[in-house]
Design a protein around this motif. Sequence first.
Motif, PDB file in Angstrom:
ATOM      1  N   GLU A 205       0.707  -1.067  -0.339  1.00  0.00           N
ATOM      2  CA  GLU A 205       0.038   0.144  -0.171  1.00  0.00           C
ATOM      3  C   GLU A 205       1.010   0.640   0.010  1.00  0.00           C
ATOM      4  O   GLU A 205       1.806   1.107   0.281  1.00  0.00           O
ATOM      5  CB  GLU A 205      -0.983  -0.017   1.245  1.00  0.00           C
ATOM      6  CG  GLU A 205      -1.926  -1.111   0.899  1.00  0.00           C
ATOM      7  CD  GLU A 205      -3.035  -0.727   2.399  1.00  0.00           C
ATOM      8  OE1 GLU A 205      -3.011   0.504   3.317  1.00  0.00           O
ATOM      9  OE2 GLU A 205      -3.490  -1.710   2.349  1.00  0.00           O
ATOM     10  N   ARG A 236      -6.328   1.866  -7.484  1.00  0.00           N
ATOM     11  CA  ARG A 236      -7.176   2.491  -6.713  1.00  0.00           C
ATOM     12  C   ARG A 236      -8.515   1.098  -6.573  1.00  0.00           C
ATOM     13  O   ARG A 236      -8.972   0.765  -7.642  1.00  0.00           O
ATOM     14  CB  ARG A 236      -7.108   3.529  -7.100  1.00  0.00           C
ATOM     15  CG  ARG A 236      -8.322   4.415  -5.889  1.00  0.00           C
ATOM     16  CD  ARG A 236      -8.590   5.881  -6.148  1.00  0.00           C
ATOM     17  NE  ARG A 236      -7.219   6.130  -6.075  1.00  0.00           N
ATOM     18  CZ  ARG A 236      -7.090   7.569  -6.435  1.00  0.00           C
ATOM     19  NH1 ARG A 236      -7.641   8.248  -6.713  1.00  0.00           N
ATOM     20  NH2 ARG A 236      -5.664   8.283  -6.004  1.00  0.00           N
ATOM     21  N   THR A 237      -8.589   0.873  -5.672  1.00  0.00           N
ATOM     22  CA  THR A 237     -10.243  -0.121  -5.368  1.00  0.00           C
ATOM     23  C   THR A 237     -11.204   0.549  -4.943  1.00  0.00           C
ATOM     24  O   THR A 237     -12.226  -0.289  -4.891  1.00  0.00           O
ATOM     25  CB  THR A 237      -9.542  -1.343  -4.787  1.00  0.00           C
ATOM     26  OG1 THR A 237      -8.624  -0.241  -3.194  1.00  0.00           O
ATOM     27  CG2 THR A 237      -8.092  -1.782  -5.018  1.00  0.00           C
ATOM     28  N   LEU A 244      -3.864   3.232 -12.114  1.00  0.00           N
ATOM     29  CA  LEU A 244      -3.241   4.723 -11.851  1.00  0.00           C
ATOM     30  C   LEU A 244      -1.567   5.379 -12.845  1.00  0.00           C
ATOM     31  O   LEU A 244      -1.721   6.307 -13.279  1.00  0.00           O
ATOM     32  CB  LEU A 244      -3.043   5.339 -10.809  1.00  0.00           C
ATOM     33  CG  LEU A 244      -4.507   4.755  -9.662  1.00  0.00           C
ATOM     34  CD1 LEU A 244      -4.298   5.539  -8.219  1.00  0.00           C
ATOM     35  CD2 LEU A 244      -5.447   6.305 -10.222  1.00  0.00           C
ATOM     36  N   ILE A 271      -1.395  10.433  -6.804  1.00  0.00           N
ATOM     37  CA  ILE A 271      -1.677   9.167  -5.159  1.00  0.00           C
ATOM     38  C   ILE A 271      -2.147   9.551  -4.072  1.00  0.00           C
ATOM     39  O   ILE A 271      -1.861  10.525  -4.124  1.00  0.00           O
ATOM     40  CB  ILE A 271      -0.081   9.399  -5.160  1.00  0.00           C
ATOM     41  CG1 ILE A 271      -0.139   8.583  -7.220  1.00  0.00           C
ATOM     42  CG2 ILE A 271       0.122   7.810  -4.702  1.00  0.00           C
ATOM     43  CD1 ILE A 271      -0.405   7.777  -7.579  1.00  0.00           C
ATOM     44  N   GLN A 272      -2.616   8.622  -3.964  1.00  0.00           N
ATOM     45  CA  GLN A 272      -3.701   8.727  -1.852  1.00  0.00           C
ATOM     46  C   GLN A 272      -2.948   7.556  -1.791  1.00  0.00           C
ATOM     47  O   GLN A 272      -2.471   6.398  -1.871  1.00  0.00           O
ATOM     48  CB  GLN A 272      -4.912   8.614  -2.494  1.00  0.00           C
ATOM     49  CG  GLN A 272      -5.437   9.853  -3.034  1.00  0.00           C
ATOM     50  CD  GLN A 272      -6.647  10.044  -3.010  1.00  0.00           C
ATOM     51  OE1 GLN A 272      -7.672   9.309  -2.760  1.00  0.00           O
ATOM     52  NE2 GLN A 272      -7.489  10.499  -3.962  1.00  0.00           N
ATOM     53  N   ASP A 275      -3.138   3.179  -1.325  1.00  0.00           N
ATOM     54  CA  ASP A 275      -3.915   2.782  -2.796  1.00  0.00           C
ATOM     55  C   ASP A 275      -2.378   1.815  -2.828  1.00  0.00           C
ATOM     56  O   ASP A 275      -1.705   1.418  -1.853  1.00  0.00           O
ATOM     57  CB  ASP A 275      -3.760   3.910  -4.015  1.00  0.00           C
ATOM     58  CG  ASP A 275      -3.999   5.317  -4.452  1.00  0.00           C
ATOM     59  OD1 ASP A 275      -5.235   4.691  -3.779  1.00  0.00           O
ATOM     60  OD2 ASP A 275      -3.933   6.132  -5.134  1.00  0.00           O
TER      61      ASP A 275
END
Length: 285
Positions: A205, A236-237, A244, A271-272, A275
């Motif tokens: 992650e 990304r789910t 991405l 991006i977070q 992710d």
Amino acid sequence: MTTVGKILVLFIMAFSLILSAVSTVVFTTSKNWKTATEVEKKKVNDLTTKLRDAEAQTAAAAKDLETQKANYEAQAKQLADKVAAVEQQNQVAQQQITTAAGQVATAQQNAKTSLDEAEANRKEALLLREQKSAVEQQANEFKLHVAELNDKIREMERALDSATKNNTDLKDRVARFSALLRSQGLSDDISQITATESAPPVVGEAKRVDANNRRFEITIGSNDGLVVGHELYIMRTSPRAEYLGKARVVSVEPNQAVVQVIGNTYQGKKIQEGDIVSSTIRPRL
């Protein structure tokens, strides 16, 4: 002659006859009166004698009565003293009986307490026997377990000796390989080794994304088989699955690594944290 005169004549004649009869009787009994008087005197004398005898006997009886009364009073006093002594003895005996009853009750209570204690001691002894038996059984099992552990310890000691020897051999081999790499002008730091092939199957992650959204940390590292140069896909789910872009490992540590985005992200998305980075999840092109 009048009637009154006749009555008086008849009264006189009747009185005369009565006097004659009385005179005759007196004359007839005059000889026996003296004898009767003497007889009566004799009786009186006899009675007087008997009276004197009776008075003497009465006096003697009275004297004897006084004596008997004195004896009775003395005996009564003795009996009263004996009764008082007996009553006192009875009181002492009653006190002794009360004391003895209390002692008996105390003895009975003590006996009951002793019996209870004896019963408790008997039960405790039985429990201790059972516990002793259980402890002995546990001790036997412990001895067997200790024997098994000793066997395992010996096996582990042998394995440790073997591992120690292997570790020594590996250290020697690593030292020789490191010397060889340095002699060829190469670094022997695993974090600086550049990948020559694809990344192993890993999933991690994203975390701590930099302000430029070009670099970020991931939760997998060299312990997972990553080295510098490995490339990973960014996914990304949530709220829906989407691709991405790609990122390359630029530095690696045992439990984490830093990656850099290759090119631009899909549709310029940021991006977070959270992710997914993976070498196995590929996008549908």
